[in-house]
Motif scaffolding. Structure first.
Motif, PDB file in Angstrom:
ATOM      1  N   MET A  54      18.718  23.117   8.922  1.00 26.77           N
ATOM      2  CA  MET A  54      20.023  23.303   8.046  1.00 26.77           C
ATOM      3  C   MET A  54      20.194  24.749   8.098  1.00 26.77           C
ATOM      4  O   MET A  54      19.534  25.506   7.885  1.00 26.77           O
ATOM      5  CB  MET A  54      19.705  22.645   6.464  1.00 26.77           C
ATOM      6  CG  MET A  54      20.789  23.051   5.686  1.00 26.77           C
ATOM      7  SD  MET A  54      20.332  21.964   4.138  1.00 26.77           S
ATOM      8  CE  MET A  54      19.873  23.597   2.877  1.00 26.77           C
ATOM      9  N   ASP A  55      21.564  25.035   8.302  1.00 21.63           N
ATOM     10  CA  ASP A  55      22.029  26.399   8.568  1.00 21.63           C
ATOM     11  C   ASP A  55      21.928  27.133   7.031  1.00 21.63           C
ATOM     12  O   ASP A  55      22.169  26.254   5.866  1.00 21.63           O
ATOM     13  CB  ASP A  55      23.234  26.631   8.872  1.00 21.63           C
ATOM     14  CG  ASP A  55      23.271  26.207  10.408  1.00 21.63           C
ATOM     15  OD1 ASP A  55      22.459  26.462  11.095  1.00 21.63           O
ATOM     16  OD2 ASP A  55      24.595  25.890  10.774  1.00 21.63           O
ATOM     17  N   LYS A  56      21.562  28.348   7.019  1.00 18.99           N
ATOM     18  CA  LYS A  56      21.581  29.150   5.757  1.00 18.99           C
ATOM     19  C   LYS A  56      22.941  29.489   5.358  1.00 18.99           C
ATOM     20  O   LYS A  56      23.584  29.436   5.969  1.00 18.99           O
ATOM     21  CB  LYS A  56      20.686  30.367   6.072  1.00 18.99           C
ATOM     22  CG  LYS A  56      19.149  30.251   6.251  1.00 18.99           C
ATOM     23  CD  LYS A  56      18.557  31.737   6.478  1.00 18.99           C
ATOM     24  CE  LYS A  56      17.175  31.800   7.068  1.00 18.99           C
ATOM     25  NZ  LYS A  56      16.570  32.973   7.280  1.00 18.99           N
ATOM     26  N   PHE A  57      22.868  29.496   3.914  1.00 19.69           N
ATOM     27  CA  PHE A  57      24.076  29.861   3.205  1.00 19.69           C
ATOM     28  C   PHE A  57      23.916  31.127   2.534  1.00 19.69           C
ATOM     29  O   PHE A  57      23.187  31.244   1.771  1.00 19.69           O
ATOM     30  CB  PHE A  57      24.625  28.960   2.260  1.00 19.69           C
ATOM     31  CG  PHE A  57      26.032  29.044   1.695  1.00 19.69           C
ATOM     32  CD1 PHE A  57      26.921  28.207   2.216  1.00 19.69           C
ATOM     33  CD2 PHE A  57      26.353  30.135   0.973  1.00 19.69           C
ATOM     34  CE1 PHE A  57      28.359  28.374   1.701  1.00 19.69           C
ATOM     35  CE2 PHE A  57      27.712  30.199   0.557  1.00 19.69           C
ATOM     36  CZ  PHE A  57      28.619  29.217   0.927  1.00 19.69           C
ATOM     37  N   THR A  58      24.602  32.157   2.988  1.00 21.64           N
ATOM     38  CA  THR A  58      24.306  33.349   2.403  1.00 21.64           C
ATOM     39  C   THR A  58      25.672  33.909   1.752  1.00 21.64           C
ATOM     40  O   THR A  58      26.174  33.963   0.496  1.00 21.64           O
ATOM     41  CB  THR A  58      23.903  34.484   3.573  1.00 21.64           C
ATOM     42  OG1 THR A  58      24.756  34.661   4.341  1.00 21.64           O
ATOM     43  CG2 THR A  58      22.476  34.319   3.818  1.00 21.64           C
ATOM     44  N   THR A  59      26.680  34.491   2.575  1.00 21.53           N
ATOM     45  CA  THR A  59      27.920  34.883   2.241  1.00 21.53           C
ATOM     46  C   THR A  59      29.097  34.188   3.401  1.00 21.53           C
ATOM     47  O   THR A  59      28.616  34.221   4.342  1.00 21.53           O
ATOM     48  CB  THR A  59      28.145  36.474   2.310  1.00 21.53           C
ATOM     49  OG1 THR A  59      27.245  37.103   1.381  1.00 21.53           O
ATOM     50  CG2 THR A  59      29.508  36.940   2.073  1.00 21.53           C
ATOM     51  N   LEU A  60      29.872  33.587   2.735  1.00 26.04           N
ATOM     52  CA  LEU A  60      31.107  32.980   3.445  1.00 26.04           C
ATOM     53  C   LEU A  60      32.538  33.470   3.107  1.00 26.04           C
ATOM     54  O   LEU A  60      32.866  33.701   2.075  1.00 26.04           O
ATOM     55  CB  LEU A  60      30.949  31.446   3.099  1.00 26.04           C
ATOM     56  CG  LEU A  60      32.250  30.593   3.661  1.00 26.04           C
ATOM     57  CD1 LEU A  60      32.148  30.518   5.028  1.00 26.04           C
ATOM     58  CD2 LEU A  60      32.192  29.178   3.107  1.00 26.04           C
ATOM     59  N   THR A  61      32.916  34.096   4.148  1.00 29.93           N
ATOM     60  CA  THR A  61      34.346  34.404   3.994  1.00 29.93           C
ATOM     61  C   THR A  61      35.389  33.631   5.110  1.00 29.93           C
ATOM     62  O   THR A  61      34.994  33.377   6.185  1.00 29.93           O
ATOM     63  CB  THR A  61      34.663  35.983   4.449  1.00 29.93           C
ATOM     64  OG1 THR A  61      33.951  36.756   3.770  1.00 29.93           O
ATOM     65  CG2 THR A  61      36.028  36.239   4.240  1.00 29.93           C
ATOM     66  N   GLY A  62      36.212  32.788   4.409  1.00 31.08           N
ATOM     67  CA  GLY A  62      37.038  32.116   5.282  1.00 31.08           C
ATOM     68  C   GLY A  62      38.231  31.627   4.467  1.00 31.08           C
ATOM     69  O   GLY A  62      38.746  31.941   3.185  1.00 31.08           O
ATOM     70  N   ILE A  63      38.982  30.661   5.125  1.00 31.59           N
ATOM     71  CA  ILE A  63      40.405  29.975   4.538  1.00 31.59           C
ATOM     72  C   ILE A  63      39.969  28.931   3.686  1.00 31.59           C
ATOM     73  O   ILE A  63      38.975  28.250   4.023  1.00 31.59           O
ATOM     74  CB  ILE A  63      41.165  29.600   5.938  1.00 31.59           C
ATOM     75  CG1 ILE A  63      41.494  30.734   6.843  1.00 31.59           C
ATOM     76  CG2 ILE A  63      42.408  28.736   5.315  1.00 31.59           C
ATOM     77  CD1 ILE A  63      42.347  30.138   7.928  1.00 31.59           C
ATOM     78  N   ALA A  64      40.567  28.867   2.530  1.00 26.61           N
ATOM     79  CA  ALA A  64      40.336  27.815   1.584  1.00 26.61           C
ATOM     80  C   ALA A  64      41.564  26.976   1.425  1.00 26.61           C
ATOM     81  O   ALA A  64      42.570  27.362   1.436  1.00 26.61           O
ATOM     82  CB  ALA A  64      40.144  28.419   0.054  1.00 26.61           C
ATOM     83  N   ALA A  65      41.237  25.809   1.578  1.00 26.62           N
ATOM     84  CA  ALA A  65      42.498  24.600   1.469  1.00 26.62           C
ATOM     85  C   ALA A  65      42.522  24.044   0.122  1.00 26.62           C
ATOM     86  O   ALA A  65      41.570  23.794  -0.539  1.00 26.62           O
ATOM     87  CB  ALA A  65      42.201  23.667   2.417  1.00 26.62           C
ATOM     88  N   PRO A  66      43.884  24.350  -0.479  1.00 25.83           N
ATOM     89  CA  PRO A  66      43.881  23.775  -1.876  1.00 25.83           C
ATOM     90  C   PRO A  66      43.941  22.041  -1.667  1.00 25.83           C
ATOM     91  O   PRO A  66      44.935  21.797  -0.927  1.00 25.83           O
ATOM     92  CB  PRO A  66      45.323  24.412  -2.051  1.00 25.83           C
ATOM     93  CG  PRO A  66      45.993  24.539  -0.780  1.00 25.83           C
ATOM     94  CD  PRO A  66      44.930  24.732   0.254  1.00 25.83           C
TER      95      PRO A  66
END
Length: 201
Positions: free
Chosen positions: A1-13
């Protein structure tokens, strides 16, 4: 499983309430036990018409949101049946974080076991993030698991609560198998002692 640290991305409403697991991955796609390949069917009945053509009005079909990694959703996300295929489909599509006022318990737990961060916030804060997501592809938000904060495209910071154990698992990429493998040396020592003490077993 990939680690989750910091995510910057497009958010879909996705302000619709009660988005259930059958909407996330319809039942006809549950024949596989593989975690990969389900992304093409995520939200299938919302993304496509009966002839297989894209619905241009569905948010994830819009050019600004095709590369979304975050969903800002209405209340009670992931309700319905307890299919683990739902987080599998989201992850394979590219979604790593879902933000809502509430989640169905089984879906919520399954997210952590598959590397997706579900964040629960009060309605007024979800409204802020929903408005930010509606700005489109140029409005990228950042989710910082270590700091437990979400930063909107205009710099507004929203804190969120997170169970320490689940945070540890996500940050280190540990699903149930990974957690067991952390104890591999202790398990091997036990098996060796058992074989020496009870060679007939």
């Amino acid at each position: 499983m990939d680690k989750f640290t910091t995510l910057t991305g497009i958010a879909a409403p996705m302000p619709l309430v009660n988005i259930d697991t059958d909407m996330i991955i319809p039942k006809q796609f549950l024949k596989t036990i593989k975690r990969s390949g389900l992304g093409v069917h995520a939200f299938d009945e919302m993304r496509f018409d009966a002839q297989g053509n894209e619905n241009p009005d569905f948010v994830l079909n819009k050019p600004a949101y095709r590369a979304s990694q975050i969903i800002v959703a209405g209340d009670n996300f992931g309700c319905g049946s307890s299919r683990e295929h739902a987080p599998w489909a989201l992850l394979d599509f590219g979604i790593r974080c879902v933000i809502s006022t509430s989640f169905a318990d089984i879906f919520y737990n399954n997210c952590f076991k598959n590397g997706i961060l579900p964040i629960t916030l009060p309605q007024e804060q979800v409204d802020i993030l929903m408005a930010d997501a509606e700005k489109g592809a140029n409005a990228r938000m950042t989710v910082d698991l270590e700091g437990q904060v979400i930063t909107t495209s205009d710099g507004q910071v929203i804190a969120f609560e997170m169970d320490a154990f689940r945070k540890h698992c996500l940050a280190n990429g540990l699903d149930d198998i990974g957690l067991t493998l952390e104890k591999a040396d202790a398990i091997a020592d036990y098996e060796a002692r058992l074989a020496a003490d009870r060679p007939w077993v």
